[in-house]
Structure formats: C-alpha cells, structure tokens
Design a protein around this motif. Structure first.
Motif, PDB file in Angstrom:
ATOM      1  N   GLU A   1      16.019  32.890  39.109  1.00  0.00           N
ATOM      2  CA  GLU A   1      14.570  33.383  38.895  1.00  0.00           C
ATOM      3  C   GLU A   1      14.306  32.145  39.041  1.00  0.00           C
ATOM      4  O   GLU A   1      13.795  31.146  38.029  1.00  0.00           O
TER       5      GLU A   1
ATOM      6  N   ARG B   1       9.360  28.639  37.138  1.00  0.00           N
ATOM      7  CA  ARG B   1      11.106  29.247  36.810  1.00  0.00           C
ATOM      8  C   ARG B   1      10.996  29.929  35.424  1.00  0.00           C
ATOM      9  O   ARG B   1       9.277  29.877  34.994  1.00  0.00           O
ATOM     10  N   THR B   2      11.379  30.702  35.464  1.00  0.00           N
ATOM     11  CA  THR B   2      11.586  31.816  33.845  1.00  0.00           C
ATOM     12  C   THR B   2      12.109  32.070  33.182  1.00  0.00           C
ATOM     13  O   THR B   2      13.416  31.222  33.910  1.00  0.00           O
ATOM     14  N   ASN B   3      12.396  32.401  32.645  1.00  0.00           N
ATOM     15  CA  ASN B   3      13.426  32.684  31.393  1.00  0.00           C
ATOM     16  C   ASN B   3      14.669  34.049  32.036  1.00  0.00           C
ATOM     17  O   ASN B   3      14.910  34.885  31.085  1.00  0.00           O
ATOM     18  N   THR B   4      14.558  33.607  33.512  1.00  0.00           N
ATOM     19  CA  THR B   4      15.538  35.176  34.037  1.00  0.00           C
ATOM     20  C   THR B   4      16.559  34.587  35.084  1.00  0.00           C
ATOM     21  O   THR B   4      15.975  33.269  35.415  1.00  0.00           O
ATOM     22  N   SER B   5      18.077  34.617  35.094  1.00  0.00           N
ATOM     23  CA  SER B   5      18.753  33.460  35.533  1.00  0.00           C
ATOM     24  C   SER B   5      18.744  33.731  37.344  1.00  0.00           C
ATOM     25  O   SER B   5      18.391  35.030  37.545  1.00  0.00           O
TER      26      SER B   5
ATOM     27  N   ASN C   1       6.019  35.269  31.163  1.00  0.00           N
ATOM     28  CA  ASN C   1       5.693  33.723  31.512  1.00  0.00           C
ATOM     29  C   ASN C   1       6.876  32.975  32.568  1.00  0.00           C
ATOM     30  O   ASN C   1       7.558  33.150  32.161  1.00  0.00           O
ATOM     31  N   TRP C   2       5.378  33.307  33.216  1.00  0.00           N
ATOM     32  CA  TRP C   2       6.957  31.006  33.534  1.00  0.00           C
ATOM     33  C   TRP C   2       6.356  29.534  33.912  1.00  0.00           C
ATOM     34  O   TRP C   2       5.504  29.353  32.753  1.00  0.00           O
TER      35      TRP C   2
END
Length: 194
Positions: free
Chosen positions: A46, A40-44, A75-76
C-alpha cells in the motif's frame, strides 16, 4: 500550501510547494527539477507515488479521488524527492500525515466511530467511575494499554483528569492544524499615548 496533515480517503487532494534550495544554496526549481512524493503506510503493498507539475518556479501536486479511496485509515508517511535529469537526486522533505476513513457509502452504512483513541479511553474511564459510584462491581476492563481486575475510585479519577487534559491538548492541536488559531494565545492591545 504544503502537504496536508490530514487526508480523507476518497477525496481529491491538491497541494503546492515553492522552489527550494539544496544544502549549498543552489536553486531546486521547475522546470529544471521535478519532485516526486512517495506515500507509504504500515501495510504491505500500500502506497502511492505522486509526480509534480510546474507551478511558477515551484511544484504542484494532485492525488485522484480513486487513488485515495484505497488508502487505509491511520498514520502514513511521505518522502519528497527532487530530481534533476536523473543526475542529481535528493530528499527535500519528509513527514507524516493521517488518513481519515471515508464516511461515504452505498447501500446500508456500516458502523462508524470517529472518536480519537483518547476520547474512547476517556469514555471507558467515565463508565468505570459511574459503575463504582452506582454501587456496581467492576470485574475486569482495559483502558488504553492497561488492563486491571479492579481500579480504586481515586485511581480512576486521576486517570480521568489526565485523559481530559490530553483531550484538551488534542483539540487545541486540531484547531491549530485547521487554521483556527491557537486558543491558548493571549493578545494585548494598547491604546493611547504614554
């Protein structure tokens, strides 16, 4: 090979992990167990889910190029969850990794800046120093998270020194991560008898 620290968007990614143990020393191994990596990353909306296949008594994983092509650069984070028949479920690894932008293109290539943030900030500092040295006037500029109307030359030189040191640490970290060894390590060799 453990989970990679850097992934290039659009690449086919593979890694393996050996069997491991739970907190009581019981084996977490294939084929009795399976492992799923959640990325996961800090993007909805995704992320990705990567399921294991058996490799000896450990686990093998792969992510298709079509999947990583949709990864945003940045960053993930991952969580590896082991599962035994749906009865026993536990996190065995967590961590982070960096997704690098793909440089492949079709048609006309867009602009690409592969410098790190430290390199970008150092370039701004050095441009400000050159402006002062050549007699130009600096109105307002931003370095990292700091913005100022005017810096003194001594402040800029101090910032330049700090950012150069940070860049050296960054490059050393990249060398270690790429398996090129620690450039700061010292080796001693003794010959002959005492």
């Amino acid at each position: 090979m453990t989970f990679p620290t850097k992934i290039r968007a659009g690449d086919f990614i593979q890694w393996r992990i050996p069997s491991t143990q739970d907190v009581f020393g019981n084996s977490i191994s294939s084929p009795d167990w399976s492992v799923v990596y959640y990325l996961r990353t800090n993007t909805s909306s995704e992320g990705a889910t990567v399921s294991s296949s058996a490799y000896l008594d450990g686990f093998a994983f792969s992510i298709t190029a079509a999947t990583t092509a949709n990864f945003d650069a940045g960053n993930w984070f991952y969580q590896a969850v082991a599962n035994k028949s749906g009865q026993e479920v536990q996190t065995i690894f967590t961590g982070g990794f960096e997704v690098l932008a793909s440089m492949s293109y079709s048609g006309t290539p867009a602009a690409f800046d592969g410098r790190s943030q430290v390199e970008k900030d150092l370039d701004v500092i050095q441009a400000a120093i050159r402006t002062i040295i050549t007699g130009g006037a600096i109105q307002e500029y931003k370095i990292g998270t700091r913005s100022a109307k005017k810096y003194e030359l001594s402040e800029l030189l101090s910032l330049e020194s700090r950012y150069k040191a940070e860049l050296v640490r960054e490059k050393q970290g990249e060398m270690i991560a790429n398996g090129l060894g620690n450039p700061r390590a010292t080796f001693v060799r003794f010959n002959g008898a005492i």
